[in-house]
Scaffold this active site. Sequence first.
Site, PDB file in Angstrom:
ATOM      1  N   LYS B  79       0.860  -1.188   0.000  1.00 34.66           N
ATOM      2  CA  LYS B  79       0.000   0.000   0.000  1.00 34.66           C
ATOM      3  C   LYS B  79       0.894   1.235   0.000  1.00 34.66           C
ATOM      4  O   LYS B  79       1.912   1.278   0.705  1.00 34.66           O
ATOM      5  CB  LYS B  79      -0.898  -0.026   1.246  1.00 34.66           C
ATOM      6  N   SER B 154      -9.896   1.658   2.602  1.00 35.36           N
ATOM      7  CA  SER B 154      -9.004   2.460   1.784  1.00 35.36           C
ATOM      8  C   SER B 154      -7.940   1.660   1.026  1.00 35.36           C
ATOM      9  O   SER B 154      -7.385   2.161   0.047  1.00 35.36           O
ATOM     10  CB  SER B 154      -8.294   3.491   2.660  1.00 35.36           C
ATOM     11  N   SER B 178     -10.137  -0.759   6.786  1.00 36.41           N
ATOM     12  CA  SER B 178      -9.514  -0.519   5.485  1.00 36.41           C
ATOM     13  C   SER B 178      -8.782  -1.708   4.871  1.00 36.41           C
ATOM     14  O   SER B 178      -8.386  -1.638   3.706  1.00 36.41           O
ATOM     15  CB  SER B 178      -8.551   0.666   5.570  1.00 36.41           C
TER      16      SER B 178
END
Lengths: 498, 484, 100
Positions: B79, B154, B178
């Site tokens: 990420k 997210s 997330s």
Amino acid sequence: MTAVNLTHEPIEGEHFHVTSATTGDVWEIVVGLEVHCELATATKLFCSCPNHFGSEPNTNVCPVCLGLPGSLPVLNHQVVELAMRLGRALRCSVEPSVFARKNYFYPDMPKDYQVSQFDRPINVDGWLDLPDGTRVGVERAHIEEDTGKNTHAGGSGRIHGAQYSLVDYNRAGVPLVEIVGRPHIRHPDQAKAYVDELRAILLATGASDAKMEEGSLRVDANVSVRRVGDTALGTRCEVKNLNSLRSLGRAIEYEARRQVDLLETGERVKQETRHWDEGAGRTRPGRSKEEAEDYRYFQEPDLVPLVPGPEWIAAVDAAMPELPAARRARLAETAGVTPAEAAIAVSRDLDGLAAAAIGAGGDPGRVLTHVEHDLAVDGAGNLDPIHLAALVGLELDGKLTATQAKAVLAEMVATGEHPEAIAQASGFEAMDTSTLEGVLDEIVTGCPDEWVGYCEGDDKRRAKLQGFFVGKVMKATKGRADGKVVTALLEQRRVAAV
Amino acid sequence: MTSVPATAVAIAAAVRAGEVSAREVLDAHLAVIDERETDVHAFNLVLADEARAATTEVDRRVAAGEDPGPLAGVPVALKDNLCTRGIPTTCSSRILDGWRPPYDATVVSRVVAAGGIVVGKTNLDEFAMGSSTENSAFGPTRNPRDLDRVPGGSSGGSAAAVAAGFAPLSLGSDTGGSIRQPAALCGVVGVKPTYGLVSRYGLMAFASSLDQIGPFSTTVADSALLLEAIGGHDPRDSTSIAEPLAALTSVLDRGVAGLRVGLVSELMGEGIAPDVLARVHAAAAALAAAGAEIGEVSVPAASYGLSAYYLIAPAEASSNLARYDGVRFGLRVDAPTTAEMNEATRTAGFGDEVKRRIMLGTYALSAGYYDAYYGQALKVRTLIVRDFAAAYERFDLLLAPTSPTTAFRFGAKTADPLSMYLNDVCTIPSNLAGHPAMSVPFGPGADGLPVGVQLLAPALGEATMFRAAAVVEAAAPALTEVAR
Amino acid sequence: MSERLTRDGVAHVARLARLSLTEAELDTYTEQLGAVLDFAADVAALDLADVAPTSHPIELANVLRPDVVGPCLDRAEVLAEAPSVEDDRFRVPAILGEER
Ligand SMILES: [Mg+2]
Ligand SMILES: [Zn+2]
């Protein structure tokens, strides 16, 4: 500043009063000091960068103290140790504490929040005793991080004149302890004594090198005034930019005058931060901000609570060096003087020598005089207290004059030899009275007018001529005469003559 | 060319045994990326050259008879809120325009030390604030199962990367769901470990007391493998748990016989789509069939979780994001004074959702409102911890939906922030309590899109949670590919 | 908690956070933030006088590191990322009105 007449009234003891020339009202100063000191650790508060003054800009930096995204703080063990030492030296209780974030934007603060202890500081509720006997309360002494340093360029050098600034983060994250004193100070000299005493404690505990000129000790003063007899505190101003003890004293005095002046003319003191301008000798308001600060304190989620156990606190107590106040008390007892009179010897770190010399039979008064004035601090540690006692003995026996004793003392420090041997080798022997009488005969005969003046003149003239004759004798004997003896002989002759 | 195994466990075993080279594994995955990344947009940056260089080293070690580690040759996507030294790390924000961190996050170092191959940085909602990856400054990621739908967020890029076959493993971060919610929406496994189990050093903070890094994978065993590689104490993170990490991969086959599993009543009713509820009940039945005792349990304070979360997380974020000020790194928009420069930079650099949360958090902490909002939310957190503790007196694990619905269409919830926030209702309580939880795919919903079921465990209960996850996985119906 | 977040309140908060908002944004954010705060009213309304706050999910204390110097960053690498540099320092525009 016209309506106010500032006086120091010794009748009121320690208090510093401002008497109004117009109303005759008497005002007292109320001062509380906030002192920030950098702790003497090897590394910073939350990272392993060196805590070092004077490095090349931006070389003592890492992701943590630069506040880079993703970095996290880890508390330095030695910071806690030193903060506790200081806290215990200030008679604080050590409490479980937490760190908080104080949020505001400033370019020298890398994260745009300062990690500090807010509602739960490590040290609370202590005090500090001044040499004059005043006890000044300490509200708290908490841990926080220092900021980087801005250099203002392209303008006049003052911040608001600068076109731009350059930032060095070497100092960012250096550990600080902020010591918040209670408003128990009533005199500029007390404020200076407080800082002096605090500095002595910081040095004694090894917590800080406490150098005001390098900024490792920084003092802000909260100053207010009130009519003598009032118990409520007046509105205070926080005075910053105090770079020396002299500035501290002057700024408090100035600020007190300013506030009394305002209040006497029916105006109000505005609570604000003011900056001391040493050159102009006045305080100026900081630029007022559009709205009041709102720091939005909350517990720092990247750190965990700090809960020093009783063993750790006990170990700090056990290792506590003897503090200045205790040393003053001890020397005062030994020397038969007041603690205030023992202060210089302690501040010069020569109280141990003085006490030992007194213990070896040295006259306390003479020993203290030497320790306070005649000995350089460097090298005095080599001095044998028995020798110092012997030197004082020679003086009291009239075998050495004060001037000679000083010279012998310097030799003692340099060579480590016994004062008697040094005195002999230097031909230092106080002249005996009969030899002095002979010298005096010659001088009096050679200066008849002065002699008449000495015998018949008024007190003022006699005092002046006494100095003249003593000087002549000293010159003739190359300083080997004892001034006190010469004075006594002169007086004997005058009485016999009239 | 040797065929490349599908799972991380199999790839690592084959690479370590010299049956396939790390380079071959990587090339196979880069080929999939070439084929589908334009459609999916899982990555902010694909690191093909760096990854090839890394495989050379792994292959050299295998040839030299050394063991490259448990992730030998396994491609891992990161990420893009995890710092990578010298490699742009953006948080999908314009404010970090071109920033190259001078250091690696602890998890990145650990992946590399374990022989993993970093293949790229994945897209996210800016600063991890969002539930659909629509808040990225670089455009949204699409759900590989249906390109018209969001991948969740997210960590949408990390979930999509695994679902699309770009990498068998990826790392995400989970502050309020997330990892788990995009895992559910993309039909992969996603794990939020116990707070403090995985170092946060180098994770760009959103809400420090809630953030936790965790794995995505196609199988439960692969997530266990990655978690074992990244977990464990880190002296750079004060909130890192000191105890050694419990074994996970070796306990996966122990089953659930005798385990007590509670369905959380507050998360099994209003606001949850019926097809999702049906899948959760089916998973409960599968666990029961494997010998677990199933019951119902109430965690009353869970209903306040969403409110508390949307006060606590923005409050911490408002402070964490202050440092993006145009002074030391990233974007600067010039102005005559520093204060104006800060404001111009932040105004231009942050997207709407980030601004919204910064303002919300600033407000919740500000003078006069702290007690009513932030202070009160911290007390609710206490209630949630208490209620969970009570539940875990009766149950070993809890079971709930991960997301109230399957993947929704782009734009469906962007106009109304609150409707987007409601996506996190089932995942937030674990973050507030600091407990582990994971999402495991359990067949399709009514629309044929993946549904995830969520297993929740008490602090450090990962081993038990993974055992149950393995059972759920084994019983999961196949997900029929739906038309793109 | 009855008082609703006002437009001025949003403007104040934006100033504190160093964000500038257009008039239209001010309206939108006032509406949106108000809606979230209304939603959070359930929490604000709870009587939790006797409940201690939980700031952190795990109970740890005294996490300390030894006072030993470690490596610093390379200055060139750090300054290469800065928007503006002069004399090995970070250059910023004039700092106004914030003497400390
Ligand atoms: Mg302070
Ligand atoms: Zn550092």
